[in-house]
Design a protein around this motif. Structure first.
Motif, short mmCIF file in Angstrom:
data_model
loop_
_atom_site.label_atom_id
_atom_site.label_comp_id
_atom_site.label_asym_id
_atom_site.label_seq_id
_atom_site.Cartn_x
_atom_site.Cartn_y
_atom_site.Cartn_z
N GLU A 70 22.03 -21.69 21.05
CA GLU A 70 23.24 -21.03 21.58
C GLU A 70 24.12 -22.03 22.32
O GLU A 70 25.33 -22.08 22.10
CB GLU A 70 22.88 -19.88 22.52
CG GLU A 70 24.13 -19.23 23.11
CD GLU A 70 23.90 -17.99 23.95
OE1 GLU A 70 24.81 -17.62 24.71
OE2 GLU A 70 22.81 -17.38 23.85
N ILE A 71 23.52 -22.83 23.19
CA ILE A 71 24.34 -23.79 23.95
C ILE A 71 24.97 -24.83 23.02
O ILE A 71 26.07 -25.31 23.26
CB ILE A 71 23.52 -24.44 25.09
CG1 ILE A 71 24.45 -25.03 26.14
CG2 ILE A 71 22.57 -25.50 24.59
CD1 ILE A 71 23.75 -25.46 27.42
N GLY A 72 24.27 -25.10 21.89
CA GLY A 72 24.81 -26.04 20.90
C GLY A 72 25.99 -25.48 20.12
O GLY A 72 26.80 -26.24 19.59
N THR A 73 26.11 -24.15 20.06
CA THR A 73 27.28 -23.55 19.39
C THR A 73 28.43 -23.32 20.38
O THR A 73 29.54 -23.03 19.96
CB THR A 73 26.90 -22.20 18.72
OG1 THR A 73 26.43 -21.30 19.71
CG2 THR A 73 25.85 -22.39 17.65
N ILE A 74 28.16 -23.47 21.69
CA ILE A 74 29.23 -23.41 22.69
C ILE A 74 29.82 -24.81 22.89
O ILE A 74 31.03 -25.01 22.86
CB ILE A 74 28.71 -22.88 24.05
CG1 ILE A 74 28.15 -21.47 23.90
CG2 ILE A 74 29.83 -22.89 25.09
CD1 ILE A 74 27.43 -20.95 25.14
N LEU A 129 22.05 -20.24 31.27
CA LEU A 129 22.08 -18.96 31.98
C LEU A 129 23.38 -18.82 32.78
O LEU A 129 23.96 -17.73 32.83
CB LEU A 129 20.86 -18.85 32.91
CG LEU A 129 19.51 -18.64 32.21
CD1 LEU A 129 18.35 -18.80 33.19
CD2 LEU A 129 19.46 -17.25 31.57
N TYR A 130 23.85 -19.92 33.36
CA TYR A 130 25.12 -19.90 34.08
C TYR A 130 26.26 -19.51 33.13
O TYR A 130 27.10 -18.66 33.46
CB TYR A 130 25.40 -21.27 34.72
CG TYR A 130 26.81 -21.41 35.24
CD1 TYR A 130 27.16 -20.89 36.49
CD2 TYR A 130 27.80 -22.03 34.48
CE1 TYR A 130 28.47 -21.00 36.96
CE2 TYR A 130 29.10 -22.14 34.94
CZ TYR A 130 29.43 -21.62 36.17
OH TYR A 130 30.72 -21.71 36.64
N LYS A 189 28.37 -16.27 33.85
CA LYS A 189 29.69 -16.52 34.42
C LYS A 189 30.79 -16.75 33.38
O LYS A 189 31.97 -16.57 33.67
CB LYS A 189 29.62 -17.75 35.35
CG LYS A 189 28.74 -17.57 36.58
CD LYS A 189 29.41 -16.65 37.58
CE LYS A 189 28.62 -16.64 38.89
NZ LYS A 189 29.25 -15.75 39.90
N LYS A 190 30.41 -17.19 32.19
CA LYS A 190 31.42 -17.51 31.17
C LYS A 190 31.14 -16.79 29.85
O LYS A 190 31.04 -17.43 28.79
CB LYS A 190 31.42 -19.03 30.91
CG LYS A 190 31.62 -19.89 32.13
CD LYS A 190 33.09 -19.99 32.49
CE LYS A 190 33.28 -20.89 33.71
NZ LYS A 190 34.68 -20.98 34.12
N PRO A 191 30.96 -15.47 29.87
CA PRO A 191 30.63 -14.75 28.63
C PRO A 191 31.76 -14.79 27.60
O PRO A 191 31.53 -14.54 26.42
CB PRO A 191 30.38 -13.31 29.11
CG PRO A 191 31.15 -13.19 30.38
CD PRO A 191 31.10 -14.55 31.02
N GLU A 192 32.99 -15.13 28.05
CA GLU A 192 34.13 -15.13 27.14
C GLU A 192 34.18 -16.38 26.25
O GLU A 192 34.94 -16.41 25.26
CB GLU A 192 35.44 -15.01 27.93
CG GLU A 192 35.90 -16.28 28.67
CD GLU A 192 35.12 -16.58 29.96
OE1 GLU A 192 35.39 -17.63 30.58
OE2 GLU A 192 34.26 -15.76 30.34
N PRO A 210 19.05 -13.45 23.28
CA PRO A 210 18.85 -12.47 24.37
C PRO A 210 18.54 -13.19 25.67
O PRO A 210 17.76 -14.16 25.69
CB PRO A 210 17.65 -11.64 23.89
CG PRO A 210 17.65 -11.79 22.41
CD PRO A 210 18.17 -13.17 22.13
N ILE A 211 19.12 -12.75 26.78
CA ILE A 211 19.03 -13.49 28.06
C ILE A 211 17.59 -13.64 28.56
O ILE A 211 17.26 -14.59 29.26
CB ILE A 211 19.93 -12.82 29.12
CG1 ILE A 211 20.13 -13.79 30.31
CG2 ILE A 211 19.34 -11.47 29.57
CD1 ILE A 211 21.25 -13.40 31.24
N ILE A 212 16.71 -12.71 28.17
CA ILE A 212 15.31 -12.79 28.61
C ILE A 212 14.62 -14.06 28.10
O ILE A 212 13.74 -14.62 28.76
CB ILE A 212 14.51 -11.52 28.16
CG1 ILE A 212 13.11 -11.50 28.78
CG2 ILE A 212 14.45 -11.41 26.65
CD1 ILE A 212 13.08 -11.37 30.27
#
Length: 486
Positions: free
Chosen positions: A86-90, A395-396, A400-403, A411-413
């Motif tokens: 996920e962080i790699g696609t952001i 997680l931040y 904080k930056k869902p947009e 999933p956040i878990i």
């Protein structure tokens, strides 16, 4: 905004005066889904699965509990890799943990990561894997006795030099080597799996009777067993280091993770079952090299195939470690955290050859000195310290930056579980069995402060370094690069 603004494509730290007015170089997108899967699996499957089962069993005391540790390590690696996907696609930039820490937390912690990774962790890991390769590669030439250390070190050095040539010449050549060696090591593991299934079918199940008997427990014991198991899974996040070289990274990254890591986990579990079918727990514990002992018992005169397979496996794993390790150095230099020359690419081969040569040189020094063993033992401590930082950054962003646009969401878990595991793996050995080496490592990490403030924060660049960079640029035939705009 806490997310640091990206630098302009042409880094102000690069020696751009040589190439003003010319189109900038960029690394090619050569890595597709198949290469991505083999890159993850090929780096993960090194010498660990052929050596670590003995140590996991030693810590846990029983076959069933050791299998649970292997399964839990696989689940943790999968959760970690899905979080990194996920962080790699952001943040669609190469550099893995380094670039994520830089964009989320800023330059200081990112520099400490790059400094520790480039000077210590990556070269030490590469040197260790190449020494494992060398031990198995030269063993047939010294039957019945241990191989001379000088021969092992020379073979390991030759391995590093060969990998340097392959990776500097062509990205496609490096990925082809990865694909071939991954296929070879998967075949070797399948031989062990099939051999184990045949033994089970013949009724050799004595190791699995009262399988939880003699199980040991305790925070430190389980932590130590996890360290041994996770060493065999190391490489689960390697694809994040080469994001800019992936074809369609937003699709390739999550898919490659979802295919490669469950595949490796399943194989590891079946291979452990096969070892336990061929040997009793006490025989496994007394084995110096589990896979070789298994080969002697099951394959007979064909046992040499296992030694060959381990050598091939460790060579392929070293290639993956080298490939991604060079990218950390390259990206850190591009951001101004390493000398400018390391951020450049060869004008014809389009590979980050200066960064690869630097990684190779540091690894060779570690092989010659031979004093890195204790550091490698604490490889997992450093790794999970920074994994925890990266996951807390994800997680931040999620809270904080869902947009922020992302093509894949975990999933956040899942990142919460990975963060809890990272905290446990960092604190468990300190609480249970504090060792002076951990203090040395922490001191080394923070010694980067001495370099950070003059060279990075205050941008003090001695004039002679600019002259050296210019001459090296001409000698190595390299030029500054730019990242992809997307």
């Amino acid at each position: 905004s806490t997310m640091r603004k990206r630098k302009t494509a042409d880094s102000p730290h690069s020696s751009t005066d040589l190439s003003e007015g010319k189109e900038k170089l960029r690394l090619k997108k050569e890595v597709g889904l198949i290469s991505g899967v083999s890159f993850i699996a090929g780096t993960m499957i090194g010498s660990g699965i052929f050596m670590s089962p003995e140590w996991v069993l030693h810590q846990m005391g029983s076959p069933a509990s050791s299998l649970l540790i292997w399964a839990a390590c696989g689940l943790l690696a999968t959760f970690g890799a899905l979080s990194y996907a996920e962080i790699g696609t952001i943040i669609k930039e190469s550099g893995g943990d380094y670039i994520y820490i830089l964009r989320i937390f800023g330059p200081f912690p990112a520099f400490l990561f790059a400094y520790t990774s480039v000077i210590l962790v990556r070269p030490a890991g590469l040197a260790a894997v190449c020494l494992s390769f060398a031990e198995y590669a030269v063993a047939p030439f010294y039957p019945g006795c241990s191989s001379p250390q000088v021969v092992i070190k020379c073979a390991a050095a030759a391995c590093i030099l060969l990998l340097t040539i392959i990776n500097c010449l062509n990205v496609r050549l490096a990925t082809s080597v990865m694909n071939i060696f991954t296929a070879a090591k998967l075949l070797a593991l399948l031989v062990i799996v099939v051999g184990g299934l045949v033994l089970l079918a013949k009724g050799q199940t004595q190791s699995f009777q009262n399988a939880f008997q003699n199980t040991t427990a305790g925070i430190g014991v389980v932590g130590a067993a996890f360290y041994q198991g996770l060493w065999s899974y190391d490489g689960w996040n390697n694809l994040n280091y080469i994001t800019e070289e992936l074809k369609k990274p937003e699709v390739t990254l999550p898919r490659a993770v979802m295919i490669a890591i469950p595949l490796v986990t399943g194989l590891y579990l079946l291979v452990n079952v096969s070892y336990l079918a061929a040997m009793t727990p006490s025989e496994l514990l007394s084995s110096g090299a589990v896979a070789v002992t298994w080969g002697d018992k099951v394959l007979g005169s064909w046992a040499w195939l296992i030694s060959l397979s381990v050598a091939l496996s460790t060579f392929g794993s070293a290639n993956g470690t080298f490939f991604s390790g060079g990218r950390v150095c390259y990206v850190a230099a591009r951001e101004g955290h390493m000398p400018d020359i390391l951020s450049m690419a060869h004008v014809r081969c389009l590979t980050p050859s200066p960064a690869l040569l630097f990684t190779s040189a540091v690894s060779l020094i570690m092989i010659i000195s031979g004093s890195f063993t204790s550091i490698v033992n604490f490889f997992s401590f450093i790794a999970w310290l920074f994994y925890g930082m990266t996951i807390s950054g994800l997680l931040y962003l999620k809270i904080k930056k869902p947009e922020l646009p992302r093509s894949y969401k975990v999933p956040i878990i899942i990142p919460i579980i990975v963060l809890m595991a990272a905290v446990y793996l960092v604190l468990a050995p300190i609480i249970d069995q504090p060792q002076i080496e951990i203090l040395y490592i922490v001191v080394f990490i923070f010694s980067g402060i001495i370099l950070y403030f003059p060279l990075v924060h205050f941008k003090w660049h001695p004039r002679f370094l600019q002259t050296v960079t210019l001459h090296l640029q001409l000698f190595l035939e390299v030029a500054p690069t730019t990242r992809d705009a997307d």
